[in-house]
Design a protein around this motif. Sequence first.
Motif, PDB file in Angstrom:
ATOM      1  N   GLU A  46       0.842  -1.198   0.000  1.00  0.00           N
ATOM      2  CA  GLU A  46       0.000   0.000   0.000  1.00  0.00           C
ATOM      3  C   GLU A  46       0.880   1.251   0.000  1.00  0.00           C
ATOM      4  O   GLU A  46       1.946   1.271   0.600  1.00  0.00           O
ATOM      5  CB  GLU A  46      -0.863  -0.032   1.269  1.00  0.00           C
ATOM      6  N   GLU A  47       0.412   2.296  -0.669  1.00  0.00           N
ATOM      7  CA  GLU A  47       1.100   3.590  -0.650  1.00  0.00           C
ATOM      8  C   GLU A  47       0.294   4.555   0.191  1.00  0.00           C
ATOM      9  O   GLU A  47      -0.919   4.677   0.031  1.00  0.00           O
ATOM     10  CB  GLU A  47       1.270   4.149  -2.065  1.00  0.00           C
ATOM     11  N   THR A  48       0.996   5.246   1.111  1.00  0.00           N
ATOM     12  CA  THR A  48       0.329   6.228   1.960  1.00  0.00           C
ATOM     13  C   THR A  48       1.187   7.480   2.065  1.00  0.00           C
ATOM     14  O   THR A  48       2.387   7.450   1.806  1.00  0.00           O
ATOM     15  CB  THR A  48       0.087   5.684   3.391  1.00  0.00           C
ATOM     16  N   LEU A  49       0.543   8.562   2.463  1.00  0.00           N
ATOM     17  CA  LEU A  49       1.253   9.806   2.735  1.00  0.00           C
ATOM     18  C   LEU A  49       1.712   9.750   4.180  1.00  0.00           C
ATOM     19  O   LEU A  49       0.919   9.490   5.088  1.00  0.00           O
ATOM     20  CB  LEU A  49       0.325  11.003   2.512  1.00  0.00           C
ATOM     21  N   VAL A  50       3.005   9.972   4.418  1.00  0.00           N
ATOM     22  CA  VAL A  50       3.584   9.813   5.750  1.00  0.00           C
ATOM     23  C   VAL A  50       4.114  11.148   6.255  1.00  0.00           C
ATOM     24  O   VAL A  50       4.898  11.819   5.568  1.00  0.00           O
ATOM     25  CB  VAL A  50       4.721   8.765   5.731  1.00  0.00           C
ATOM     26  N   PHE A  51       3.678  11.502   7.442  1.00  0.00           N
ATOM     27  CA  PHE A  51       4.207  12.649   8.179  1.00  0.00           C
ATOM     28  C   PHE A  51       5.023  12.061   9.322  1.00  0.00           C
ATOM     29  O   PHE A  51       4.476  11.762  10.386  1.00  0.00           O
ATOM     30  CB  PHE A  51       3.066  13.528   8.716  1.00  0.00           C
ATOM     31  N   PRO A  52       6.329  11.809   9.128  1.00  0.00           N
ATOM     32  CA  PRO A  52       7.107  11.053  10.112  1.00  0.00           C
ATOM     33  C   PRO A  52       7.248  11.780  11.446  1.00  0.00           C
ATOM     34  O   PRO A  52       7.360  13.005  11.491  1.00  0.00           O
ATOM     35  CB  PRO A  52       8.462  10.867   9.435  1.00  0.00           C
ATOM     36  N   GLY A  53       7.234  10.970  12.502  1.00  0.00           N
ATOM     37  CA  GLY A  53       7.448  11.480  13.851  1.00  0.00           C
ATOM     38  C   GLY A  53       8.776  10.988  14.384  1.00  0.00           C
ATOM     39  O   GLY A  53       9.633  10.487  13.644  1.00  0.00           O
ATOM     40  N   SER A  54       8.948  11.066  15.701  1.00  0.00           N
ATOM     41  CA  SER A  54      10.209  10.672  16.335  1.00  0.00           C
ATOM     42  C   SER A  54      10.427   9.162  16.301  1.00  0.00           C
ATOM     43  O   SER A  54      11.524   8.691  16.581  1.00  0.00           O
ATOM     44  CB  SER A  54      10.245  11.170  17.776  1.00  0.00           C
ATOM     45  N   ASP A  55       9.385   8.404  15.955  1.00  0.00           N
ATOM     46  CA  ASP A  55       9.500   6.947  15.879  1.00  0.00           C
ATOM     47  C   ASP A  55       9.884   6.464  14.474  1.00  0.00           C
ATOM     48  O   ASP A  55       9.804   5.291  14.173  1.00  0.00           O
ATOM     49  CB  ASP A  55       8.183   6.296  16.302  1.00  0.00           C
ATOM     50  N   THR A  56      10.313   7.392  13.615  1.00  0.00           N
ATOM     51  CA  THR A  56      10.618   7.075  12.222  1.00  0.00           C
ATOM     52  C   THR A  56      12.039   7.516  11.881  1.00  0.00           C
ATOM     53  O   THR A  56      12.502   8.546  12.357  1.00  0.00           O
ATOM     54  CB  THR A  56       9.628   7.806  11.288  1.00  0.00           C
TER      55      THR A  56
END
Length: 162
Positions: A46-56
């Motif tokens: 699956e493709e998603t839009l990611v807004f990364p946080g501190s866990d990424t």
Amino acid sequence: MRAAVGDRIVTASGVVGGAVRDGVVTECPHGDGSPPYRVKWSDTGEETLVFPGSDTFVDPDTPMGSDEPRAARQGRALTWDVRITVVESGGSTTAEATVMNGPPESLRGVGHARKSPGDPEVPLIGDEIAAARALRKLADRLLAVAESDVSEAVGHRAHLHK
């Protein structure tokens, strides 16, 4: 955080015991590599839009100091679950920590705790001590297995620092 198309992105689960997910950045809308990113996840496709946080974190296309391209490296994400079973009886507690879905052979550690006759009855303390000892023994067993595997891979006795 900066990323480019083709970089690997890894995100820890937002819940205890959840899986770590990894994927490939397929689109970076901002020219400077800042988020958000479009990511194709390796576990679902699956493709998603990611807004990364501190866990990424982003694993760049070519690691610093290496000429090896990302495509030549093998990336993977996996989850091992550890089950701790605790049994208490008459001031003595035994805990068993077992890797449930990890290496092929069964890995387990057992820990014990016993309260002093003069101490108050607080079962949670015995549970904590026995579980901690079981996890310590499990960790020692896992290191011993890894040391044996390294020795086999390199063709001579190896030693892992503990």
